[in-house]
Design a protein around this motif. Structure first.
Motif, PDB file in Angstrom:
ATOM      1  N   THR A  24      69.119 -58.913  81.673  1.00 35.25           N
ATOM      2  CA  THR A  24      68.111 -58.502  80.687  1.00 35.25           C
ATOM      3  C   THR A  24      68.660 -58.327  79.274  1.00 35.25           C
ATOM      4  OG1 THR A  24      68.468 -56.139  81.057  1.00 35.25           O
ATOM      5  CG2 THR A  24      66.870 -57.260  82.503  1.00 35.25           C
ATOM      6  N   ASP A  25      69.984 -58.334  79.121  1.00 30.18           N
ATOM      7  CA  ASP A  25      70.675 -58.091  77.854  1.00 30.18           C
ATOM      8  C   ASP A  25      70.602 -56.618  77.438  1.00 30.18           C
ATOM      9  OD1 ASP A  25      72.277 -59.043  75.670  1.00 30.18           O
ATOM     10  OD2 ASP A  25      70.507 -58.935  74.371  1.00 30.18           O
ATOM     11  N   ALA A  26      70.020 -55.777  78.275  1.00 29.68           N
ATOM     12  CA  ALA A  26      69.917 -54.345  77.950  1.00 29.68           C
ATOM     13  C   ALA A  26      71.293 -53.688  78.027  1.00 29.68           C
ATOM     14  CB  ALA A  26      68.970 -53.652  78.918  1.00 29.68           C
ATOM     15  N   VAL A  27      71.511 -52.732  77.142  1.00 32.32           N
ATOM     16  CA  VAL A  27      72.761 -51.983  77.179  1.00 32.32           C
ATOM     17  C   VAL A  27      72.460 -50.496  77.337  1.00 32.32           C
ATOM     18  CG1 VAL A  27      74.149 -53.596  75.825  1.00 32.32           C
ATOM     19  CG2 VAL A  27      72.923 -51.787  74.653  1.00 32.32           C
ATOM     20  N   LEU A  65      72.565 -55.977  73.808  1.00 30.89           N
ATOM     21  CA  LEU A  65      73.820 -56.448  73.223  1.00 30.89           C
ATOM     22  C   LEU A  65      73.529 -57.211  71.937  1.00 30.89           C
ATOM     23  CD1 LEU A  65      76.876 -56.558  73.531  1.00 30.89           C
ATOM     24  CD2 LEU A  65      76.594 -58.718  74.732  1.00 30.89           C
ATOM     25  N   THR A  66      72.427 -57.921  71.912  1.00 32.02           N
ATOM     26  CA  THR A  66      72.025 -58.642  70.702  1.00 32.02           C
ATOM     27  C   THR A  66      71.864 -57.668  69.536  1.00 32.02           C
ATOM     28  OG1 THR A  66      70.920 -60.308  72.055  1.00 32.02           O
ATOM     29  CG2 THR A  66      70.273 -60.185  69.732  1.00 32.02           C
ATOM     30  N   GLN A  67      71.180 -56.542  69.767  1.00 33.98           N
ATOM     31  CA  GLN A  67      71.003 -55.537  68.713  1.00 33.98           C
ATOM     32  C   GLN A  67      72.332 -54.897  68.331  1.00 33.98           C
ATOM     33  OE1 GLN A  67      68.073 -52.757  70.115  1.00 33.98           O
ATOM     34  NE2 GLN A  67      66.380 -54.186  69.821  1.00 33.98           N
ATOM     35  N   ARG A 112      75.281 -56.325  68.395  1.00 33.37           N
ATOM     36  CA  ARG A 112      76.000 -57.296  67.553  1.00 33.37           C
ATOM     37  C   ARG A 112      75.465 -57.291  66.123  1.00 33.37           C
ATOM     38  NH1 ARG A 112      76.625 -61.304  72.356  1.00 33.37           N
ATOM     39  NH2 ARG A 112      78.884 -61.303  72.580  1.00 33.37           N
ATOM     40  N   GLU A 113      74.179 -57.044  65.957  1.00 28.41           N
ATOM     41  CA  GLU A 113      73.587 -57.001  64.611  1.00 28.41           C
ATOM     42  C   GLU A 113      74.107 -55.823  63.791  1.00 28.41           C
ATOM     43  OE1 GLU A 113      69.382 -57.011  65.342  1.00 28.41           O
ATOM     44  OE2 GLU A 113      69.374 -59.109  65.968  1.00 28.41           O
ATOM     45  N   LEU A 114      74.623 -54.802  64.461  1.00 29.09           N
ATOM     46  CA  LEU A 114      75.153 -53.629  63.763  1.00 29.09           C
ATOM     47  C   LEU A 114      76.596 -53.812  63.308  1.00 29.09           C
ATOM     48  CD1 LEU A 114      73.765 -50.831  66.111  1.00 29.09           C
ATOM     49  CD2 LEU A 114      72.850 -51.551  63.892  1.00 29.09           C
ATOM     50  N   ILE A 115      77.257 -54.827  63.818  1.00 28.29           N
ATOM     51  CA  ILE A 115      78.670 -55.052  63.507  1.00 28.29           C
ATOM     52  C   ILE A 115      78.789 -55.805  62.187  1.00 28.29           C
ATOM     53  CG2 ILE A 115      80.790 -56.191  64.300  1.00 28.29           C
ATOM     54  CD1 ILE A 115      79.707 -55.796  67.170  1.00 28.29           C
ATOM     55  N   GLU A 116      79.708 -55.333  61.369  1.00 21.35           N
ATOM     56  CA  GLU A 116      79.940 -56.000  60.087  1.00 21.35           C
ATOM     57  C   GLU A 116      80.290 -57.467  60.325  1.00 21.35           C
ATOM     58  OE1 GLU A 116      79.755 -54.847  56.942  1.00 21.35           O
ATOM     59  OE2 GLU A 116      79.037 -52.916  57.669  1.00 21.35           O
ATOM     60  N   PRO A 117      79.753 -58.371  59.533  1.00 26.98           N
ATOM     61  CA  PRO A 117      80.026 -59.802  59.719  1.00 26.98           C
ATOM     62  C   PRO A 117      81.528 -60.122  59.770  1.00 26.98           C
ATOM     63  CG  PRO A 117      78.256 -59.511  58.148  1.00 26.98           C
ATOM     64  CD  PRO A 117      78.803 -58.136  58.452  1.00 26.98           C
ATOM     65  N   THR A 118      82.315 -59.408  58.983  1.00 27.41           N
ATOM     66  CA  THR A 118      83.757 -59.675  58.970  1.00 27.41           C
ATOM     67  C   THR A 118      84.431 -59.239  60.276  1.00 27.41           C
ATOM     68  OG1 THR A 118      84.116 -57.560  57.845  1.00 27.41           O
ATOM     69  CG2 THR A 118      83.972 -59.545  56.465  1.00 27.41           C
ATOM     70  N   ASP A 119      83.799 -58.347  61.027  1.00 28.79           N
ATOM     71  CA  ASP A 119      84.357 -57.870  62.294  1.00 28.79           C
ATOM     72  C   ASP A 119      83.758 -58.580  63.506  1.00 28.79           C
ATOM     73  OD1 ASP A 119      85.927 -55.975  60.984  1.00 28.79           O
ATOM     74  OD2 ASP A 119      84.304 -54.493  61.007  1.00 28.79           O
ATOM     75  N   ALA A 144      83.573 -61.753  64.547  1.00 28.06           N
ATOM     76  CA  ALA A 144      84.391 -62.746  65.253  1.00 28.06           C
ATOM     77  C   ALA A 144      85.398 -62.047  66.164  1.00 28.06           C
ATOM     78  CB  ALA A 144      85.106 -63.664  64.269  1.00 28.06           C
ATOM     79  N   ASN A 145      86.042 -60.997  65.666  1.00 28.91           N
ATOM     80  CA  ASN A 145      87.001 -60.242  66.473  1.00 28.91           C
ATOM     81  C   ASN A 145      86.298 -59.582  67.653  1.00 28.91           C
ATOM     82  OD1 ASN A 145      89.540 -59.108  67.143  1.00 28.91           O
ATOM     83  ND2 ASN A 145      88.950 -57.212  66.117  1.00 28.91           N
ATOM     84  N   PHE A 146      85.128 -59.026  67.430  1.00 27.94           N
ATOM     85  CA  PHE A 146      84.361 -58.416  68.513  1.00 27.94           C
ATOM     86  C   PHE A 146      84.047 -59.449  69.587  1.00 27.94           C
ATOM     87  CE2 PHE A 146      80.255 -57.766  70.536  1.00 27.94           C
ATOM     88  CZ  PHE A 146      80.418 -56.510  71.103  1.00 27.94           C
ATOM     89  N   ASN A 147      83.580 -60.622  69.175  1.00 24.94           N
ATOM     90  CA  ASN A 147      83.210 -61.661  70.134  1.00 24.94           C
ATOM     91  C   ASN A 147      84.403 -62.106  70.978  1.00 24.94           C
ATOM     92  OD1 ASN A 147      80.482 -61.687  69.483  1.00 24.94           O
ATOM     93  ND2 ASN A 147      80.766 -63.212  67.873  1.00 24.94           N
ATOM     94  N   VAL A 148      85.571 -62.235  70.355  1.00 29.26           N
ATOM     95  CA  VAL A 148      86.775 -62.619  71.094  1.00 29.26           C
ATOM     96  C   VAL A 148      87.136 -61.530  72.099  1.00 29.26           C
ATOM     97  CG1 VAL A 148      89.273 -62.988  70.898  1.00 29.26           C
ATOM     98  CG2 VAL A 148      87.701 -64.153  69.331  1.00 29.26           C
TER      99      VAL A 148
END
Length: 92
Positions: free
Chosen positions: A44-47, A67-69, A71-78, A80-84
């Motif tokens: 469901t993508d629910a967290v 999880l989609t929401q 990710r929207e809270l994470i600074e764009p510069t961070d 890529a590191n979060f995704n890895v």
């Protein structure tokens, strides 16, 4: 048959109590470390975020429901590191 159901009820009570104790220990550990527990439902993508989320961020950040929401809270510069790190953690 009554005796068997009594035994099952006793086992259910013991299991329920053991679960309560386990949940209390987890909550104590999370509180002591200030770690935020995140549980992600893949279907469901629910967290679920533990209460430490609110304690650490207060009203500064909304409480994401997915999880989609999150990710929207994470600074764009961070991001890529979060995704890895997320991909690596989930692969383990």
């Amino acid at each position: 048959m009554k005796r068997g159901s009594s035994s099952l009820a006793h086992q259910a009570d013991e299991t329920s109590r053991a679960l309560e104790v386990s949940q209390e220990r987890l909550e104590q550990a999370l509180t002591a470390t200030n770690d935020i527990l995140l549980d992600w439902n893949l279907q469901t993508d629910a967290v679920y975020l533990s209460p430490q989320w609110q304690e650490q961020f207060g009203d500064d950040l909304p409480h994401p429901a997915s999880l989609t929401q999150l990710r929207e809270l994470i600074e764009p510069t961070d991001l890529a590191n979060f995704n890895v790190r997320w991909t690596t953690t989930c692969a383990d």
